[in-house]
Design a protein around this motif. Sequence first.
Motif, PDB file in Angstrom:
ATOM      1  N   MET A 110       0.932  -1.224  -0.065  1.00 48.96           N
ATOM      2  CA  MET A 110      -0.042   0.136   0.043  1.00 48.96           C
ATOM      3  C   MET A 110       0.923   1.219   0.020  1.00 48.96           C
ATOM      4  N   LYS A 111       1.918   1.273   0.953  1.00 50.30           N
ATOM      5  CA  LYS A 111       2.801   2.293   0.999  1.00 50.30           C
ATOM      6  C   LYS A 111       3.367   2.860  -0.421  1.00 50.30           C
ATOM      7  N   HIS A 112       4.062   1.792  -0.937  1.00 49.68           N
ATOM      8  CA  HIS A 112       4.811   2.300  -2.294  1.00 49.68           C
ATOM      9  C   HIS A 112       3.774   1.992  -3.598  1.00 49.68           C
ATOM     10  N   ARG A 113       2.843   1.173  -3.635  1.00 58.48           N
ATOM     11  CA  ARG A 113       2.042   1.267  -4.904  1.00 58.48           C
ATOM     12  C   ARG A 113       0.735   1.944  -4.941  1.00 58.48           C
ATOM     13  N   LYS A 114       0.404   2.374  -3.704  1.00 56.84           N
ATOM     14  CA  LYS A 114      -1.047   2.821  -3.416  1.00 56.84           C
ATOM     15  C   LYS A 114      -2.251   1.939  -3.834  1.00 56.84           C
ATOM     16  N   ILE A 115      -1.702   0.777  -3.579  1.00 54.86           N
ATOM     17  CA  ILE A 115      -3.117  -0.260  -4.121  1.00 54.86           C
ATOM     18  C   ILE A 115      -3.798  -0.526  -2.894  1.00 54.86           C
ATOM     19  N   PRO A 116      -5.147  -0.220  -2.621  1.00 52.24           N
ATOM     20  CA  PRO A 116      -6.008  -0.850  -1.670  1.00 52.24           C
ATOM     21  C   PRO A 116      -5.851  -2.245  -1.349  1.00 52.24           C
ATOM     22  N   CYS A 117      -5.454  -2.625  -0.223  1.00 50.60           N
ATOM     23  CA  CYS A 117      -4.973  -3.952   0.122  1.00 50.60           C
ATOM     24  C   CYS A 117      -5.606  -4.447   1.592  1.00 50.60           C
ATOM     25  N   ILE A 118      -6.219  -5.573   1.671  1.00 49.10           N
ATOM     26  CA  ILE A 118      -6.499  -6.191   2.841  1.00 49.10           C
ATOM     27  C   ILE A 118      -5.564  -7.248   3.422  1.00 49.10           C
ATOM     28  N   ASP A 119      -5.517  -7.660   4.673  1.00 51.54           N
ATOM     29  CA  ASP A 119      -4.930  -8.705   5.128  1.00 51.54           C
ATOM     30  C   ASP A 119      -5.697  -9.594   5.829  1.00 51.54           C
ATOM     31  N   ILE A 120      -5.648 -10.806   5.293  1.00 52.80           N
ATOM     32  CA  ILE A 120      -6.600 -11.904   6.022  1.00 52.80           C
ATOM     33  C   ILE A 120      -5.592 -12.666   6.815  1.00 52.80           C
ATOM     34  N   ILE A 121      -5.787 -12.282   8.268  1.00 51.07           N
ATOM     35  CA  ILE A 121      -4.597 -12.892   9.124  1.00 51.07           C
ATOM     36  C   ILE A 121      -5.300 -13.262  10.469  1.00 51.07           C
ATOM     37  N   HIS A 122      -4.709 -14.575  11.059  1.00 55.07           N
ATOM     38  CA  HIS A 122      -5.091 -14.878  11.973  1.00 55.07           C
ATOM     39  C   HIS A 122      -5.124 -14.185  13.290  1.00 55.07           C
ATOM     40  N   TYR A 123      -6.084 -13.928  14.130  1.00 53.28           N
ATOM     41  CA  TYR A 123      -6.274 -13.176  15.060  1.00 53.28           C
ATOM     42  C   TYR A 123      -6.730 -13.886  16.124  1.00 53.28           C
ATOM     43  N   ASP A 124      -6.097 -13.887  17.371  1.00 56.01           N
ATOM     44  CA  ASP A 124      -6.671 -14.740  18.504  1.00 56.01           C
ATOM     45  C   ASP A 124      -6.299 -13.618  19.842  1.00 56.01           C
ATOM     46  N   PRO A 125      -7.444 -13.066  20.360  1.00 52.01           N
ATOM     47  CA  PRO A 125      -7.384 -12.208  21.444  1.00 52.01           C
ATOM     48  C   PRO A 125      -6.836 -12.885  22.725  1.00 52.01           C
ATOM     49  N   ALA A 126      -6.809 -14.233  22.734  1.00 51.93           N
ATOM     50  CA  ALA A 126      -6.427 -14.860  23.917  1.00 51.93           C
ATOM     51  C   ALA A 126      -4.764 -14.803  24.191  1.00 51.93           C
ATOM     52  N   THR A 127      -4.104 -14.636  23.008  1.00 54.33           N
ATOM     53  CA  THR A 127      -2.715 -14.746  23.280  1.00 54.33           C
ATOM     54  C   THR A 127      -2.036 -13.237  23.435  1.00 54.33           C
ATOM     55  N   ASP A 128      -1.007 -13.058  23.788  1.00 49.96           N
ATOM     56  CA  ASP A 128      -0.578 -11.796  24.120  1.00 49.96           C
ATOM     57  C   ASP A 128      -0.063 -11.125  22.745  1.00 49.96           C
ATOM     58  N   HIS A 129       0.325 -11.777  22.024  1.00 44.89           N
ATOM     59  CA  HIS A 129       0.759 -11.225  20.533  1.00 44.89           C
ATOM     60  C   HIS A 129      -0.407 -11.139  19.778  1.00 44.89           C
TER      61      HIS A 129
END
Length: 333
Positions: free
Chosen positions: A278-297
């Motif tokens: 997004m920063k360099h090419r200005k293409i709108p992008c999404i990240d499908i990424i595993h999110y787990d509120p139960a872990t500290d990271h």
Amino acid sequence: MPQIISFMYRYLIPILITIVTVSACGQANKPSLKEESKVNIPAFNPDSAYIYTAEQVAFGPRVPNTQAHVDCGNYFVSKLKSFGATVYEQNANLKTYDGIELKAKNIIASFQPENKNRALLFAHWDTRPFSDRDPNPENYRKPIDGANDGAGSCAVLLELARQIGTQQPAIGIDLILFDAEDWGAPTFDEKNHPFSGYCLGSDFWGQNPHIRNYTARYGILLDMVSAPGARFYKEYYSKQTAPGIIKKVWEAAQICGYGQFFVDADGGGVEDDHTHVMKHRKIPCIDIIHYDPATDHNFGAYWHTQNDNMDNISRETLKAVGQTLLYVIYHEK
Ligand code: AHN
Ligand code: ZN
């Protein structure tokens, strides 16, 4: 009469809805009732994706500057060519946060390269040289298998390539396997570093795309999309810059019956390959990424540990992501 209406509500309507949604998602060949489902969507094969994951892991950790990394890079190139893609190999020497020069390779696979109307799908194919989140500190300096953090996402892209190769959607598709994503400064290295160290391959490609002035309507990053019970929340930067793509993908997942994976809630912001694109090419992008509120990271229990291996790869999760993406791609005009 009331019995007929109650019969309709209890049996007929659910059956009709099931037929419409199942056929709209490429999982059955029955003629559909809905106008939009005239689009013929291929069925994503989770067994193929599982095998592609296992084949990558079998090379050993795909850490840059190792033979396993070279061999796996060649594997991708030959697979993608066999599916009919035009393949570009972008080689670059990239400096890590700790001053090591990596012989990196971004791999780009294009379908219908002449089509101006394009979508970009991407993932990282390298694996982390550290296990700095492992419960056992003795493992901190060991590389990870990266079954989920790397291989599973690339496997979904390979299976998409296989499907696209046999039946082209209306738009051109570019798949990019970025290198050198995961050499970020580890938690055990407490010095101050000039940069995080993550996303070196995508940052390079963003400034030096394989085609001058390359652009696409949008980009979708897959990151850690193969763990059992994975949950995808709406990542902060994705929502900021590409709210329409988030909406489109989350709705597709819902229609395809994978709403439990794509949670209608906000996740945190993640520096990942999509932020560099997004920063360099200005293409709108999404990240499908595993999110787990139960872990500290927030990245799930196996993240950057020795347990990110084939024992924790789920065909169901691979299918949920892959089928949702096929639905999105084949509905584009
Ligand atoms: C950060 O930890 C800054 N970003 C996560 C990027 C990543 C690492 N994805 C997989 N491994
Ligand atoms: Zn990682």
